[in-house]
Design a protein around this motif. Structure first.
Motif, PDB file in Angstrom:
ATOM      1  N   ALA A 154       0.826  -1.205   0.000  1.00 13.39           N
ATOM      2  CA  ALA A 154       0.000   0.000   0.000  1.00 13.39           C
ATOM      3  C   ALA A 154       0.861   1.256   0.000  1.00 13.39           C
ATOM      4  O   ALA A 154       0.574   2.217  -0.733  1.00 13.39           O
ATOM      5  N   ALA A 155       1.924   1.256   0.790  1.00 10.80           N
ATOM      6  CA  ALA A 155       2.792   2.437   0.860  1.00 10.80           C
ATOM      7  C   ALA A 155       3.401   2.752  -0.495  1.00 10.80           C
ATOM      8  O   ALA A 155       3.485   3.929  -0.903  1.00 10.80           O
ATOM      9  N   GLU A 169       3.368   6.450  -5.146  1.00 10.33           N
ATOM     10  CA  GLU A 169       3.451   6.582  -6.604  1.00 10.33           C
ATOM     11  C   GLU A 169       2.276   7.363  -7.186  1.00 10.33           C
ATOM     12  O   GLU A 169       2.451   8.256  -8.010  1.00 10.33           O
ATOM     13  N   ASN A 170       1.059   7.000  -6.741  1.00  5.67           N
ATOM     14  CA  ASN A 170      -0.107   7.637  -7.377  1.00  5.67           C
ATOM     15  C   ASN A 170      -1.327   7.782  -6.473  1.00  5.67           C
ATOM     16  O   ASN A 170      -2.451   7.977  -6.958  1.00  5.67           O
ATOM     17  N   GLY A 171      -1.116   7.677  -5.152  1.00  4.49           N
ATOM     18  CA  GLY A 171      -2.223   7.904  -4.226  1.00  4.49           C
ATOM     19  C   GLY A 171      -3.293   6.845  -4.253  1.00  4.49           C
ATOM     20  O   GLY A 171      -4.480   7.150  -4.041  1.00  4.49           O
ATOM     21  N   LEU A 189      -3.417  10.242   6.540  1.00  8.19           N
ATOM     22  CA  LEU A 189      -2.225  10.752   5.859  1.00  8.19           C
ATOM     23  C   LEU A 189      -2.375  12.204   5.411  1.00  8.19           C
ATOM     24  O   LEU A 189      -1.391  12.842   5.011  1.00  8.19           O
ATOM     25  N   GLY A 190      -3.605  12.715   5.467  1.00  4.10           N
ATOM     26  CA  GLY A 190      -3.807  14.094   5.059  1.00  4.10           C
ATOM     27  C   GLY A 190      -3.629  14.311   3.575  1.00  4.10           C
ATOM     28  O   GLY A 190      -3.258  15.412   3.136  1.00  4.10           O
ATOM     29  N   ARG A 191      -3.891  13.291   2.774  1.00  2.55           N
ATOM     30  CA  ARG A 191      -3.813  13.403   1.313  1.00  2.55           C
ATOM     31  C   ARG A 191      -4.793  12.418   0.701  1.00  2.55           C
ATOM     32  O   ARG A 191      -5.144  11.403   1.322  1.00  2.55           O
ATOM     33  N   PRO A 192      -5.270  12.667  -0.506  1.00  2.00           N
ATOM     34  CA  PRO A 192      -6.258  11.763  -1.105  1.00  2.00           C
ATOM     35  C   PRO A 192      -5.660  10.374  -1.383  1.00  2.00           C
ATOM     36  O   PRO A 192      -4.565  10.250  -1.929  1.00  2.00           O
ATOM     37  N   VAL A 193      -6.395   9.354  -0.993  1.00  2.00           N
ATOM     38  CA  VAL A 193      -6.042   7.975  -1.311  1.00  2.00           C
ATOM     39  C   VAL A 193      -7.306   7.299  -1.824  1.00  2.00           C
ATOM     40  O   VAL A 193      -8.368   7.390  -1.195  1.00  2.00           O
ATOM     41  N   SER A 194      -7.204   6.635  -2.948  1.00  2.58           N
ATOM     42  CA  SER A 194      -8.357   5.941  -3.516  1.00  2.58           C
ATOM     43  C   SER A 194      -8.032   4.469  -3.716  1.00  2.58           C
ATOM     44  O   SER A 194      -6.863   4.071  -3.747  1.00  2.58           O
ATOM     45  N   TYR A 195      -9.087   3.669  -3.865  1.00  2.00           N
ATOM     46  CA  TYR A 195      -8.919   2.231  -4.071  1.00  2.00           C
ATOM     47  C   TYR A 195      -9.037   1.895  -5.545  1.00  2.00           C
ATOM     48  O   TYR A 195      -9.969   2.344  -6.225  1.00  2.00           O
TER      49      TYR A 195
END
Length: 300
Positions: free
Chosen positions: A159-160, A165-167, A226-232
């Motif tokens: 995941a990290a 690389e691209n959120g 994380l304070g940033r956008p993360v999508s699945y």
């Protein structure tokens, strides 16, 4: 330190190492049985543990390691030798005759299995059979059945890498829901049982995180932490599985991981259990709390 509650822990890492940290905080003496006398063994000695050399599949070394031991934790990394090791431990411990508790680290999938079910991985089948052997032994057994670990590479290193690389979190879980549990929460349960086993003997404890979420909801927890956008991103299973050999995993582990993904797609990990709080009095940590504590790791 109390002299009559010596705990035997196999292996120098994994869940057992975290169990040791909790026991050490309570001045409970621990003896590690490790395969090699290496830097990790030296580190354990420096932290106050006794260390002996042995192998869970070799009865004579298990017998030697059990001398003066009254409580044992039985846990292994994913291994085709799991059932053999459980059988050796049960046989030797029964002959040893002085265990007050044998705490077995199993898997929550066992709760959904039968003698003839076939949809699970070979590793999960070994856990089911090992539980039967330990129960038949008549030993004072406690089974700990955690769901998938939050600390697994699926939710940490893999995941990290994609988050940097691209959120994204890229897995083939489809719309399946999951409730992963942190290794530290599992270790707290095991340490609590080992400190005072009598009320727990004969029990089975299922351990999950506090919520069952789909991967979009999990990505949202990562985003908040994380304070940033993360999508699945839902990757096709065949393409994802084709990448597994590149990770250098043994074939047995590779097939187990692929089956875990399949069972997630089938909804088999959509489970909630209160075992962590019931045993320790403290709820299991959420995905968001777990990731927040490791923000630097995920963001690099």
């Amino acid at each position: 330190m109390v002299a009559n509650n010596l705990v035997l822990v196999p292996g120098a890492g994994g869940v057992g190492r975290t169990v040791f940290e909790h026991l050490r905080a309570k001045d409970v003496p621990v003896r590690f049985m490790v395969r090699r006398d290496d830097e990790r063994a030296a580190e354990l000695r420096a932290l106050g543990a006794e260390v002996v050399i042995g192998d869970l599949t070799r009865p004579e070394t298990v017998a030697a390691a059990l001398q003066n031991v009254t409580r044992m934790y039985f846990g292994m990394r994913v291994s085709p030798d799991h059932l053999l090791a459980a059988t050796v431990v049960a046989s030797v411990a029964k002959e040893h005759g002085t265990l007050e508790a044998l705490v077995d680290l199993s898997q929550m999938t066992v709760s959904q299995m039968t003698a003839t079910s076939t949809g699970e991985s070979h590793q999960q089948r070994l856990h089911w059979l090992a539980e039967q052997v330990l129960n038949w032994s008549g030993l004072p057994v406690v089974h700990i059945r955690p769901t998938a670990f939050l600390d697994t590479p699926l939710f940490t290193t893999m995941a990290a890498r994609s988050i940097r690389e691209n959120g994204t979190i890229v897995l083939p879980f489809g719309t399946g829901r999951t409730s992963p549990v942190a290794v530290d929460d599992v270790a707290r349960v095991i340490a609590t049982v080992l400190c005072d086993p009598a009320p727990h003997v004969g029990q089975v404890y299922e351990l999950t995180g506090p919520r069952s979420v789909d991967m979009t909801e999990m990505a949202a927890e990562f985003s908040r932490a994380l304070g940033r956008p993360v999508s699945y991103v839902d990757m096709p299973a065949e393409r994802w599985e084709a990448q597994l050999p590149k990770l250098g995993m043994p074939t047995h582990l590779e097939r187990h991981v692929a089956t875990m993904a399949q069972l997630h797609r089938e909804g088999r990990y959509d489970r909630i259990a209160d075992g962590v709080e019931r045993v320790t009095g403290i709820p299991a940590q959420s995905v968001e709390a777990f990731v927040t504590a490791r923000k630097d790791f995920y963001l690099g």
